[in-house]
Scaffold this motif. Structure first.
Motif, PDB file in Angstrom:
ATOM      1  N   ALA A 161       0.840  -1.196   0.000  1.00  0.00           N
ATOM      2  CA  ALA A 161       0.000   0.000   0.000  1.00  0.00           C
ATOM      3  C   ALA A 161       0.877   1.250   0.000  1.00  0.00           C
ATOM      4  CB  ALA A 161      -0.914  -0.016   1.221  1.00  0.00           C
ATOM      5  N   GLY A 191      -3.865   3.593   0.555  1.00  0.00           N
ATOM      6  CA  GLY A 191      -4.428   2.263   0.476  1.00  0.00           C
ATOM      7  C   GLY A 191      -3.670   1.372  -0.469  1.00  0.00           C
ATOM      8  N   GLY A 192      -4.267   0.238  -0.755  1.00  0.00           N
ATOM      9  CA  GLY A 192      -3.614  -0.830  -1.497  1.00  0.00           C
ATOM     10  C   GLY A 192      -3.352  -0.527  -2.960  1.00  0.00           C
ATOM     11  N   GLU A 241      -5.486   7.173  -4.113  1.00  0.00           N
ATOM     12  CA  GLU A 241      -6.116   6.885  -2.819  1.00  0.00           C
ATOM     13  C   GLU A 241      -6.416   8.156  -2.025  1.00  0.00           C
ATOM     14  OE1 GLU A 241      -7.235   4.196  -1.212  1.00  0.00           O
ATOM     15  OE2 GLU A 241      -6.755   2.712  -2.728  1.00  0.00           O
TER      16      GLU A 241
END
Length: 148
Positions: free
Chosen positions: A8, A37-38, A52
């Motif tokens: 991430a 995030g991922g 993100e």
């Protein structure tokens, strides 16, 4: 034991003595986290953090530096008593807001975003990533690892 790797990218955005955080919904127990995030397969981590942050906060940001890498490994219980060996690798970037307007994510893993005074962060219900990210931002360790 099944293994799962998650990579991430997260942003530390600090301005005027405040840090931008997103409220993550963890099984109905909200906790503040860094926006991010991922990574998606084939996505560059620098693009991940831009995407993100915009999804979770409404802001467009510019990455100004890579602060470090946070690596955490932990087992978790899954259905039917199975154990999952999880390994989370998070790239922590410093970023500055360049546009957009603060708004909340709808239908995602967070439900709001907010600026918080840096000295108020210790009193927040937060994930350890917040403290590690702020430590990287303050100390800028040569190893790129919190506490390293």
């Amino acid at each position: 034991m099944r293994k799962k790797l998650r990579v991430a990218a997260y942003a530390i955005c600090v301005r005027d003595g405040q840090v931008l955080l997103a409220r993550w919904l963890d099984d109905g127990k909200p906790k503040w986290t860094l926006p991010g995030g991922g990574m998606e397969h084939g996505e560059d981590p620098g693009d991940t953090v831009l995407r993100e942050v915009e999804e979770e906060t409404g802001y467009h940001v510019e990455v100004t530096g890579l602060l470090g890498v946070r690596s955490v490994r932990f087992p978790s219980r899954r259905r039917f008593g199975r154990t999952l060996d999880q390994h989370h690798v998070g790239l922590v970037y410093e970023a500055r807001v360049t546009g957009g307007e603060l708004r909340f994510e709808v239908g995602g893993s967070t439900d709001m975003a907010q600026w918080h005074d840096l000295d108020a962060v210790p009193a927040l219900t937060r994930v350890p990533l917040v403290d590690d990210g702020l430590r990287l931002w303050r100390e800028r360790p040569a190893t790129g690892q919190p506490g390293g």
